[in-house]
Design a protein around this motif. Structure first.
Motif, PDB file in Angstrom:
ATOM      1  N   TYR A  93       0.825  -1.206   0.000  1.00  0.00           N
ATOM      2  CA  TYR A  93       0.000   0.000   0.000  1.00  0.00           C
ATOM      3  C   TYR A  93       0.862   1.261   0.000  1.00  0.00           C
ATOM      4  O   TYR A  93       0.553   2.240  -0.680  1.00  0.00           O
ATOM      5  CB  TYR A  93      -0.929   0.016   1.217  1.00  0.00           C
ATOM      6  CG  TYR A  93      -2.079  -0.961   1.138  1.00  0.00           C
ATOM      7  CD1 TYR A  93      -2.738  -1.205  -0.056  1.00  0.00           C
ATOM      8  CD2 TYR A  93      -2.526  -1.644   2.273  1.00  0.00           C
ATOM      9  CE1 TYR A  93      -3.794  -2.099  -0.130  1.00  0.00           C
ATOM     10  CE2 TYR A  93      -3.585  -2.540   2.209  1.00  0.00           C
ATOM     11  CZ  TYR A  93      -4.212  -2.764   1.012  1.00  0.00           C
ATOM     12  OH  TYR A  93      -5.254  -3.644   0.935  1.00  0.00           O
ATOM     13  N   LEU A 115      -0.196  10.999   1.960  1.00  0.00           N
ATOM     14  CA  LEU A 115      -0.956   9.747   1.867  1.00  0.00           C
ATOM     15  C   LEU A 115      -0.254   8.632   2.628  1.00  0.00           C
ATOM     16  O   LEU A 115      -0.910   7.844   3.336  1.00  0.00           O
ATOM     17  CB  LEU A 115      -1.159   9.368   0.395  1.00  0.00           C
ATOM     18  CG  LEU A 115      -2.008   8.124   0.129  1.00  0.00           C
ATOM     19  CD1 LEU A 115      -3.376   8.238   0.788  1.00  0.00           C
ATOM     20  CD2 LEU A 115      -2.153   7.894  -1.375  1.00  0.00           C
ATOM     21  N   THR A 156     -12.111   3.782   5.422  1.00  0.00           N
ATOM     22  CA  THR A 156     -11.223   3.382   4.323  1.00  0.00           C
ATOM     23  C   THR A 156     -10.604   2.030   4.649  1.00  0.00           C
ATOM     24  O   THR A 156      -9.863   1.898   5.613  1.00  0.00           O
ATOM     25  CB  THR A 156     -10.113   4.425   4.103  1.00  0.00           C
ATOM     26  OG1 THR A 156      -9.401   4.639   5.331  1.00  0.00           O
ATOM     27  CG2 THR A 156     -10.707   5.743   3.650  1.00  0.00           C
ATOM     28  N   GLU A 160     -11.703   0.245  -0.770  1.00  0.00           N
ATOM     29  CA  GLU A 160     -11.620   1.656  -1.116  1.00  0.00           C
ATOM     30  C   GLU A 160     -10.213   2.035  -1.590  1.00  0.00           C
ATOM     31  O   GLU A 160     -10.053   2.834  -2.518  1.00  0.00           O
ATOM     32  CB  GLU A 160     -12.009   2.525   0.083  1.00  0.00           C
ATOM     33  CG  GLU A 160     -13.464   2.409   0.506  1.00  0.00           C
ATOM     34  CD  GLU A 160     -13.754   1.189   1.363  1.00  0.00           C
ATOM     35  OE1 GLU A 160     -14.939   0.866   1.544  1.00  0.00           O
ATOM     36  OE2 GLU A 160     -12.787   0.542   1.843  1.00  0.00           O
ATOM     37  N   THR A 161      -9.214   1.461  -0.944  1.00  0.00           N
ATOM     38  CA  THR A 161      -7.828   1.765  -1.323  1.00  0.00           C
ATOM     39  C   THR A 161      -7.535   1.306  -2.743  1.00  0.00           C
ATOM     40  O   THR A 161      -6.943   2.049  -3.541  1.00  0.00           O
ATOM     41  CB  THR A 161      -6.848   1.095  -0.345  1.00  0.00           C
ATOM     42  OG1 THR A 161      -7.159   1.507   0.990  1.00  0.00           O
ATOM     43  CG2 THR A 161      -5.410   1.471  -0.667  1.00  0.00           C
ATOM     44  N   VAL A 164      -9.148   3.563  -5.323  1.00  0.00           N
ATOM     45  CA  VAL A 164      -8.371   4.785  -5.524  1.00  0.00           C
ATOM     46  C   VAL A 164      -7.131   4.502  -6.378  1.00  0.00           C
ATOM     47  O   VAL A 164      -6.789   5.283  -7.280  1.00  0.00           O
ATOM     48  CB  VAL A 164      -7.979   5.412  -4.172  1.00  0.00           C
ATOM     49  CG1 VAL A 164      -6.957   6.529  -4.355  1.00  0.00           C
ATOM     50  CG2 VAL A 164      -9.215   5.943  -3.460  1.00  0.00           C
ATOM     51  N   ALA A 178      -6.475  13.154  -5.410  1.00  0.00           N
ATOM     52  CA  ALA A 178      -6.881  11.879  -4.827  1.00  0.00           C
ATOM     53  C   ALA A 178      -6.113  11.586  -3.545  1.00  0.00           C
ATOM     54  O   ALA A 178      -6.682  11.090  -2.564  1.00  0.00           O
ATOM     55  CB  ALA A 178      -6.664  10.751  -5.842  1.00  0.00           C
ATOM     56  N   ILE A 181      -7.426  13.932  -0.701  1.00  0.00           N
ATOM     57  CA  ILE A 181      -8.781  13.569  -0.260  1.00  0.00           C
ATOM     58  C   ILE A 181      -8.787  12.215   0.434  1.00  0.00           C
ATOM     59  O   ILE A 181      -9.330  12.068   1.545  1.00  0.00           O
ATOM     60  CB  ILE A 181      -9.750  13.561  -1.460  1.00  0.00           C
ATOM     61  CG1 ILE A 181      -9.930  14.985  -2.004  1.00  0.00           C
ATOM     62  CG2 ILE A 181     -11.107  12.980  -1.068  1.00  0.00           C
ATOM     63  CD1 ILE A 181     -10.667  15.065  -3.324  1.00  0.00           C
ATOM     64  N   PHE A 182      -8.166  11.215  -0.202  1.00  0.00           N
ATOM     65  CA  PHE A 182      -8.193   9.885   0.398  1.00  0.00           C
ATOM     66  C   PHE A 182      -7.361   9.849   1.678  1.00  0.00           C
ATOM     67  O   PHE A 182      -7.726   9.171   2.641  1.00  0.00           O
ATOM     68  CB  PHE A 182      -7.681   8.837  -0.595  1.00  0.00           C
ATOM     69  CG  PHE A 182      -7.950   7.432  -0.158  1.00  0.00           C
ATOM     70  CD1 PHE A 182      -9.251   6.951  -0.079  1.00  0.00           C
ATOM     71  CD2 PHE A 182      -6.909   6.575   0.187  1.00  0.00           C
ATOM     72  CE1 PHE A 182      -9.509   5.645   0.330  1.00  0.00           C
ATOM     73  CE2 PHE A 182      -7.159   5.279   0.594  1.00  0.00           C
ATOM     74  CZ  PHE A 182      -8.468   4.805   0.672  1.00  0.00           C
ATOM     75  N   LEU A 185      -9.552  11.038   4.393  1.00  0.00           N
ATOM     76  CA  LEU A 185     -10.482   9.986   4.813  1.00  0.00           C
ATOM     77  C   LEU A 185      -9.776   8.932   5.661  1.00  0.00           C
ATOM     78  O   LEU A 185     -10.354   8.400   6.618  1.00  0.00           O
ATOM     79  CB  LEU A 185     -11.120   9.335   3.588  1.00  0.00           C
ATOM     80  CG  LEU A 185     -12.022  10.242   2.739  1.00  0.00           C
ATOM     81  CD1 LEU A 185     -12.499   9.504   1.494  1.00  0.00           C
ATOM     82  CD2 LEU A 185     -13.210  10.735   3.550  1.00  0.00           C
ATOM     83  N   CYS A 186      -8.521   8.646   5.318  1.00  0.00           N
ATOM     84  CA  CYS A 186      -7.746   7.698   6.122  1.00  0.00           C
ATOM     85  C   CYS A 186      -7.522   8.234   7.539  1.00  0.00           C
ATOM     86  O   CYS A 186      -7.545   7.473   8.519  1.00  0.00           O
ATOM     87  CB  CYS A 186      -6.402   7.403   5.461  1.00  0.00           C
ATOM     88  SG  CYS A 186      -6.494   6.357   3.999  1.00  0.00           S
ATOM     89  N   THR A 189     -10.573   7.621   9.466  1.00  0.00           N
ATOM     90  CA  THR A 189     -10.576   6.212   9.871  1.00  0.00           C
ATOM     91  C   THR A 189      -9.677   5.994  11.078  1.00  0.00           C
ATOM     92  O   THR A 189     -10.044   5.286  12.030  1.00  0.00           O
ATOM     93  CB  THR A 189     -10.114   5.315   8.705  1.00  0.00           C
ATOM     94  OG1 THR A 189     -11.038   5.431   7.630  1.00  0.00           O
ATOM     95  CG2 THR A 189     -10.017   3.861   9.125  1.00  0.00           C
TER      96      THR A 189
END
Length: 202
Positions: A93, A115, A156, A160-161, A164, A178, A181-182, A185-186, A189
């Motif tokens: 990841y 990220l 997330t 979802e990962t 993306v 991305a 934003i992601f 969201l992480c 979480t």
């Protein structure tokens, strides 16, 4: 968030294939390592701007990740296999944002760093909860079938990962937005997992 409903649909298919592979002597650990190797190949592909190749590597990695669990369920899961699978997943990841940072450092490096920071938050809260839950016992089941550790869900998760990752490979110019934003969201979480851990382990 979507992992459980997605797995309910995919697991019967994966289990049939996994039983066949296990019957032919394929080992879950071998699938994990092979998939991890292909997944890491996405990094140089991204760095060189070969985004379709990178997407192929990412999808093969995820298919192998689904099949190694199915083979393990058919042949009998092991602690070593569970450990290897989880460690490889988290490294994979983090590798994808690294690849985008290498592709265009001036544009992508800061969003990629954010990220990866957010991934550290989701991963550390996830693994810390699982470790304490295993030691204490009596923690309610997570709903994730056949996992090596207790899974604490969140906004997330894996589904979802990967979604993306597919989007940013298909439209590489969207990576900075991305990632911001992601990553946000992480972090949400992470916060909800910390709050849940504080509640459950009170």
């Amino acid at each position: 968030m979507f992992d459980i409903p997605v797995r309910r649909r995919l697991d019967p298919i994966l289990d049939r294939i996994g039983r066949g592979l296990a019957g032919r002597g394929v080992r879950a650990d071998a699938l994990t390592l092979a998939g991890f190797g292909v997944g890491l190949a996405a990094v140089p592909a991204l760095a060189l701007g070969a985004f379709w190749t990178a997407l192929g590597c990412i999808l093969v990695n995820r298919i192998a990740d689904g099949l190694d669990g199915a083979v393990a369920r058919a042949a009998g899961p092991t602690d070593r296999g569970g450990f290897l699978d989880i460690a490889c997943d988290f490294l994979f990841y983090a590798a994808v944002p690294l690849g985008f940072a290498l592709a265009d450092p001036a544009v992508n490096a800061l969003p990629a760093a954010f990220l990866i920071f957010a991934f550290v938050g989701t991963g550390s809260s996830f693994l810390a909860f699982a470790a304490i839950a295993a030691r204490r016992g009596g923690v309610p089941p997570s709903g994730h079938r056949g996992k090596a550790i207790h899974y604490l869900g969140g906004l997330t998760e894996g589904t979802e990962t990967i979604l993306v990752f597919v989007i940013i490979c298909l439209w590489p110019a969207t990576f900075p937005w991305a990632a911001w934003i992601f990553g946000g969201l992480c972090l949400i979480t992470t916060a909800t997992r910390i709050a849940e851990g504080m509640r459950v382990f009170r």
